[in-house]
Structures are given as structure tokens and as C-alpha cells.
Design a protein around this motif. Sequence first.
Motif, PDB file in Angstrom:
ATOM      1  N   HIS A   1      36.908  43.804  38.263  1.00  0.00           N
ATOM      2  CA  HIS A   1      37.624  42.609  38.605  1.00  0.00           C
ATOM      3  C   HIS A   1      38.192  43.070  40.109  1.00  0.00           C
ATOM      4  O   HIS A   1      38.213  44.295  40.347  1.00  0.00           O
ATOM      5  CB  HIS A   1      38.652  42.324  37.860  1.00  0.00           C
ATOM      6  CG  HIS A   1      39.225  43.449  37.250  1.00  0.00           C
ATOM      7  ND1 HIS A   1      39.348  44.492  36.576  1.00  0.00           N
ATOM      8  CD2 HIS A   1      40.931  43.602  37.648  1.00  0.00           C
ATOM      9  CE1 HIS A   1      40.166  45.296  36.395  1.00  0.00           C
ATOM     10  NE2 HIS A   1      41.192  44.820  36.939  1.00  0.00           N
ATOM     11  N   GLN A   2      38.917  42.396  40.693  1.00  0.00           N
ATOM     12  CA  GLN A   2      40.004  42.526  41.509  1.00  0.00           C
ATOM     13  C   GLN A   2      41.341  42.006  41.338  1.00  0.00           C
ATOM     14  O   GLN A   2      41.332  41.298  40.420  1.00  0.00           O
ATOM     15  CB  GLN A   2      39.522  41.918  43.020  1.00  0.00           C
ATOM     16  CG  GLN A   2      38.011  42.485  43.485  1.00  0.00           C
ATOM     17  CD  GLN A   2      37.663  41.750  44.630  1.00  0.00           C
ATOM     18  OE1 GLN A   2      37.212  40.565  44.550  1.00  0.00           O
ATOM     19  NE2 GLN A   2      37.366  42.157  45.839  1.00  0.00           N
TER      20      GLN A   2
ATOM     21  N   ALA B   1      32.614  41.508  40.899  1.00  0.00           N
ATOM     22  CA  ALA B   1      33.799  41.154  39.838  1.00  0.00           C
ATOM     23  C   ALA B   1      33.210  39.937  38.950  1.00  0.00           C
ATOM     24  O   ALA B   1      32.847  39.043  39.366  1.00  0.00           O
ATOM     25  CB  ALA B   1      34.881  40.605  40.967  1.00  0.00           C
TER      26      ALA B   1
ATOM     27  N   SER C   1      35.399  46.284  43.554  1.00  0.00           N
ATOM     28  CA  SER C   1      35.906  45.750  42.389  1.00  0.00           C
ATOM     29  C   SER C   1      36.042  47.160  41.461  1.00  0.00           C
ATOM     30  O   SER C   1      35.628  47.991  41.719  1.00  0.00           O
ATOM     31  CB  SER C   1      35.112  44.752  41.752  1.00  0.00           C
ATOM     32  OG  SER C   1      33.617  45.427  41.542  1.00  0.00           O
TER      33      SER C   1
END
Length: 270
Positions: A173-174, A206, A239
Amino acid sequence: MVDNPGQPGQPPEHGGRVRRDGYARLNAADLGIDTAALAEDFARLADTYQDLPPDPYARETRRFRRYSHAVYLPWTGELSYIPGAPDEEFGSVTEYWQDEHNPEYPRMRRRLPDIPEALHGNRLLDILVRADLDRALWLEDLHRVPVYVGIHLISLAVHDRAQVAVSSPNCLHQDGGSPATFTFAHLVGRWNVKGGENVIATPESAGRTPDTLPSEAIHDRFVLTEPLDGYGVHDRRVSHYVGPVHLGDGGSDGRRDILIVGIAPYTPGL
């Protein structure tokens, strides 16, 4: 790994490898931290993890946490904590919002228990935050605005082999919000656990898990094992992910304690 060795006799480039590559692995030496001189402050910080409350939004995940906001003024060097809102269960809470970037809580404003006020004056915590800021403030967008600092204490803890402790979100993820967002992680302690692998990958990864990615999409993968080992990421350029934690072979209690420092510009509201 040294963040940025530079040339002999010359100071390291401001921002180091976080600036150059979008991420860097870090340790106490990279951050210029004298661990012996700050041993008492480290012990006080580590003690705080012993009674972190369960994540109020996911009590079954074996994730325990506290979170607070601070504001840093680049033109004076002042770091000031923002008081939390009163709360009957936790004393005070601070709002935590990840916009659309956490698929488990999209656009949800979570209210998390504040870090103890006693930590506001902890020398080690202050030095860590300022060391992280030093790796972000090369970015022009952070020079002339108040800088938002999110300080997050997270423990993944397990007590039997049936339990699995997971981070949120449980995928690459970011943290999002601004092109000037940075995230830094520093290990506080790790005891009798398996797993907890960190992965740094391309921004396009992500929402996926590392085992679904082609090898060329993964920049680095590693496990933090020593106190104050960590990493930093320039959010828009990569990410990141931490895998689930399982109980190790050394007894009936295991945990991974981590400090997360988020950095982003405050956006004017008028």
C-alpha cells in the motif's frame, strides 16, 4: 546498510537514499543515534508497548496501537504535539485518516488512543522524529508550510500457535494524501515471532500481496531484527508492506513492536 555514505571527508547528501531511490533501509548508526547515551529513553519507549490497547476497530487482529499528531515548523525547528480529543475509554484519542489508500477502511476517520504524554519529552523519540524529518525536508513542498507528523506505536502480539497478528492494510500500500508524504519505521523490539517480513515494491503494486508480483516489481524484502533497524519511503515512489506475525518456538508469548513516523505537509484550510 549505510543510508548514504557520501565521499570520504564529506557530509552525506541531505535526504540520503530516501531522496535518491524513494526508499532506504536504516539503522541507529545511519540516523546518528548514540544508543548507549539514550538507553534510559529507549527503555521508557519500549515499556510503553507493554500495555498498548487493542486496535479499537479490529480487536481480533492481535494488533495493538497508540497514535498522536505533532506539528513541526521548519523555520524554527519547533516540534509540538497536538492534544487529542477526550474519550471515555482511552482518555484521549486522535483522528487517523488514510483517505482511499487503506482498502480496509476507505475514507474512514478512525479515532485511535493517544500516545502517553510522558513520551512527548522522550529524547530518543524526539531524535528519531527529527532524523526522519531530515530525510524528508529536501523536498521543496515541506520548506514553507507547517509539517504534519503522525507518531504511531504498533505491536503485533501473539500468545499461541493458532493466532496470527496482521498489520493494516494486509497488502502492499501507499499512505497517500500528498506527493510530499513520507513514512518511516523503526523497530523497537522483536521477541519469539516468525514472519513480519517487510517488502518495498513499485507504486503500481499497491493493493496486491508480494506473492502475486513478478520479481522485477519488488525493490527489496527484509526482516527487521535489531532495535532501531528500520526503513523510510517517499510514499508516491514506492509501495510497502509488512507480513503477518506468528508465534516462534521460544515460548507462549511473541511480539513485534514498531514505531511509525508519518510526515506530510499541512494543507491550508482557508
